[in-house]
Design an enzyme around this catalytic site. Structure first.
Site, PDB file in Angstrom:
ATOM      1  N   PRO A  35     -37.675 -20.838 -32.294  1.00 41.94           N
ATOM      2  CG  PRO A  35     -37.629 -18.928 -33.605  1.00 41.94           C
ATOM      3  CD  PRO A  35     -37.189 -20.267 -33.893  1.00 41.94           C
ATOM      4  CD  GLU A  36     -39.922 -23.813 -27.545  1.00 43.01           C
ATOM      5  OE1 GLU A  36     -40.821 -24.075 -26.721  1.00 43.01           O
ATOM      6  OE2 GLU A  36     -38.577 -24.207 -27.118  1.00 43.01           O
TER       7      GLU A  36
END
Length: 287
Positions: free
Chosen positions: A2-3
């Protein structure tokens, strides 16, 4: 992994779901997730009786603010949080459970088992690893064009790995670096010192705009990502280059290509992002 948009979406949903809840006990079934303190029993004991004040974010890290303590959590590849009724049986790969006084539970599930949790006193978390060396927040007011250029512009490193380095700008990963570079018309193998002032301005705006739109869309669900309510993000339907190898570019119609830059799979349009070439001085310049 996840960014920033995905972690920010998790933060927002968890903030709605767990702020104000009091922890009665904590169950840890995979000790290596707990990094500080090292002993899971000590970690659990320190949290008993604490109330969650809010859920914040620093880069790709969640900061769960309790009365007197801060829990710093990194989801890594596939970590996820969810709030459940205590009577619901836990899913497979549920490794940490925070049992609340209202008969609900915050459960941390991680198939790949790479996630981490650190516990600190308030304020201490910003002075010690893993948060103490993080760079600029791209959605903060302090992320100005001047500050961005000052941090990166003179470096001879290729721009993509530079943007992926969390010590310069936080929250950017493979997806959003590819998207921002395409939007700015910059090839990922350009060195930072070869980028012109107008290109820096385009890249700065592209980063802010791309991340902003992704946050509003709830992030990108490329593999297993869901938010704290179990909902998928929708920004994957708006991606311009990432994951679109051999599809036509939305701008020029040329097929999107995939190459490796800095060891990472990278999606580009070679028409919209001209391939760098060596100048007479031996430096990379724009073709």
């Amino acid at each position: 992994m996840p960014e920033l948009p995905e972690v920010e979406t998790v933060r927002r949903t968890l903030n709605q779901l767990v702020a104000g809840k009091r922890i009665e006990r904590v169950t840890v079934s995979l000790p290596r997730i707990i990094q500080r303190p090292k002993a899971p029993d000590e970690f659990a004991a320190l949290l008993v009786g604490r109330t969650i004040q809010s859920v914040e974010r620093r880069g790709k890290f969640l900061r769960i603010m309790l009365d007197g303590l801060v829990l710093v959590s990194h989801l890594r590849m596939e970590g996820r949080y969810g709030v459940y009724d205590r009577k619901e049986p836990p899913e497979l790969h549920t490794h940490v459970v925070f049992h609340f006084s209202d008969d609900t539970e915050l459960r941390y599930k991680d198939v790949r088992q790479f996630g981490t949790m650190h516990l600190f006193d308030w304020g201490e978390e910003l002075t010690l690893p893993p948060l103490n060396k993080l760079g600029m927040e791209p959605l903060d007011d302090a992320f100005t064009l001047q500050a961005f250029k000052k941090k990166l512009a003179k470096r001879t490193t290729k721009i993509k790995p530079l943007l992926l380095n969390q010590e310069y700008v936080v929250g950017l990963g493979n997806i959003y670096v590819d998207e921002a570079l395409f939007t700015a018309g910059i090839h990922p193998e350009r060195t930072a010192d070869s980028i012109k002032p107008a290109e820096w301005a385009r890249l700065h705006q592209a980063i802010i705009a791309t991340l902003g739109r992704a946050v509003e869309a709830g992030g990108s669900s490329i593999k297993s990502y869901v938010n704290g309510q179990g909902e998928m993000g929708m920004f994957q339907h708006e991606l311009l280059v990432y994951g679109r190898k051999n599809e036509p570019c939305s701008r020029c119609g040329q097929f999107i290509e995939k190459l490796v830059v800095g060891g990472r799979g990278t999606h580009i349009c070679t028409s919209c992002q001209p391939v760098p070439r060596l100048s007479k001085a031996g430096k990379l310049s724009r073709k």
